[in-house]
Scaffold this motif. Sequence first.
Motif, PDB file in Angstrom:
ATOM      1  N   VAL A 254       0.730  -0.913  -0.201  1.00  0.00           N
ATOM      2  CA  VAL A 254       0.050  -0.379   0.095  1.00  0.00           C
ATOM      3  C   VAL A 254       0.820   1.536  -0.092  1.00  0.00           C
ATOM      4  CG1 VAL A 254      -1.872  -0.720   0.888  1.00  0.00           C
ATOM      5  CG2 VAL A 254      -0.374   0.566   2.676  1.00  0.00           C
TER       6      VAL A 254
ATOM      7  N   SER B  93      -1.930   7.880  -0.099  1.00  0.00           N
ATOM      8  CA  SER B  93      -2.886   8.537  -0.918  1.00  0.00           C
ATOM      9  C   SER B  93      -3.282   9.674  -0.829  1.00  0.00           C
ATOM     10  CB  SER B  93      -3.689   7.393  -2.338  1.00  0.00           C
ATOM     11  OG  SER B  93      -4.942   7.298  -1.011  1.00  0.00           O
TER      12      SER B  93
ATOM     13  N   THR C 249      -5.322   8.655   3.591  1.00  0.00           N
ATOM     14  CA  THR C 249      -6.229   6.918   3.100  1.00  0.00           C
ATOM     15  C   THR C 249      -4.943   6.372   2.455  1.00  0.00           C
ATOM     16  OG1 THR C 249      -6.045   8.938   1.060  1.00  0.00           O
ATOM     17  CG2 THR C 249      -8.211   8.020   2.160  1.00  0.00           C
ATOM     18  N   LEU C 250      -5.570   5.198   1.987  1.00  0.00           N
ATOM     19  CA  LEU C 250      -3.793   4.375   1.435  1.00  0.00           C
ATOM     20  C   LEU C 250      -4.886   3.893   0.004  1.00  0.00           C
ATOM     21  CD1 LEU C 250      -2.852   2.373   4.710  1.00  0.00           C
ATOM     22  CD2 LEU C 250      -1.886   4.592   4.068  1.00  0.00           C
ATOM     23  N   ALA C 251      -3.501   3.604  -0.369  1.00  0.00           N
ATOM     24  CA  ALA C 251      -4.214   3.188  -1.887  1.00  0.00           C
ATOM     25  C   ALA C 251      -3.751   1.387  -2.332  1.00  0.00           C
ATOM     26  CB  ALA C 251      -3.454   3.642  -2.905  1.00  0.00           C
ATOM     27  N   LYS C 252      -3.776   0.499  -2.397  1.00  0.00           N
ATOM     28  CA  LYS C 252      -3.067  -0.743  -2.502  1.00  0.00           C
ATOM     29  C   LYS C 252      -2.269   0.048  -3.842  1.00  0.00           C
ATOM     30  CE  LYS C 252      -6.283  -4.085  -1.952  1.00  0.00           C
ATOM     31  NZ  LYS C 252      -7.157  -5.178  -2.039  1.00  0.00           N
TER      32      LYS C 252
ATOM     33  N   ASP D 103      -9.655  -1.678  -2.323  1.00  0.00           N
ATOM     34  CA  ASP D 103      -8.624  -0.737  -3.065  1.00  0.00           C
ATOM     35  C   ASP D 103      -8.148   0.058  -2.234  1.00  0.00           C
ATOM     36  OD1 ASP D 103      -8.792  -2.660  -5.598  1.00  0.00           O
ATOM     37  OD2 ASP D 103     -10.636  -1.726  -5.850  1.00  0.00           O
ATOM     38  N   LYS D 104      -9.190   0.808  -1.156  1.00  0.00           N
ATOM     39  CA  LYS D 104      -8.470   1.747  -0.842  1.00  0.00           C
ATOM     40  C   LYS D 104      -9.464   2.100   0.464  1.00  0.00           C
ATOM     41  CE  LYS D 104      -9.205   4.945  -4.381  1.00  0.00           C
ATOM     42  NZ  LYS D 104      -9.998   6.710  -4.534  1.00  0.00           N
TER      43      LYS D 104
ATOM     44  N   THR E  12      -9.032   3.227   4.421  1.00  0.00           N
ATOM     45  CA  THR E  12      -9.506   4.745   5.198  1.00  0.00           C
ATOM     46  C   THR E  12      -8.828   4.104   6.572  1.00  0.00           C
ATOM     47  OG1 THR E  12     -11.198   5.262   3.806  1.00  0.00           O
ATOM     48  CG2 THR E  12     -10.796   6.299   6.384  1.00  0.00           C
TER      49      THR E  12
END
Length: 171
Positions: A35, A38, A56-59, A93-94, A96
């Motif tokens: 991750v 983002s 927020t993190l994006a995979k 996919d995201k 929080t």
Amino acid sequence: MSEGVGSFRRIVLSAVLASTLGLGACRDAGEGDYVNVSGKIFVFNYRIAQATYLLTLAKIRPLPDGSMLETTFENPSGGDPFIVRQKIWPMMDKITVESPPIKCVKANREYKVSMRLEDASGKLLQTIERKMISDVDQSVMPGKPLVVGPFYDTNPDKNSEDVLSTACPSS
């Protein structure tokens, strides 16, 4: 004519080779990471007189089933840090991550956030360290919520003494 065709073939071959290398580089970038961060902000909800960290993190690539994310937030009022553990679902996919309510956020000061991504057995998959800075001081927040309840009724106690500014250590 054959010289022109050969030149054209070299140009096309060079373009194909360059794009193939470019795609390979994109695929291999961050191969160890699952991750990436983002987005990151402090949320000041004046209606309920509450502030939180929000990331927020994006995979980047699939996570193993049963993965857990442990996030440690620096406590702006001193004291022990806040720790949030949450399961990461494979289809997300995201991701929080929000802290519990915090107090005493100062503008233009760095606050540390650390994350540990682990698989189901507790094996460390990735660590992330970030600094967060607010451009707003929490002193702009009311000391009591302006509204209460699920229907945002006016708080009858909202005009009582503001205790937020006196509860924060000076630094």
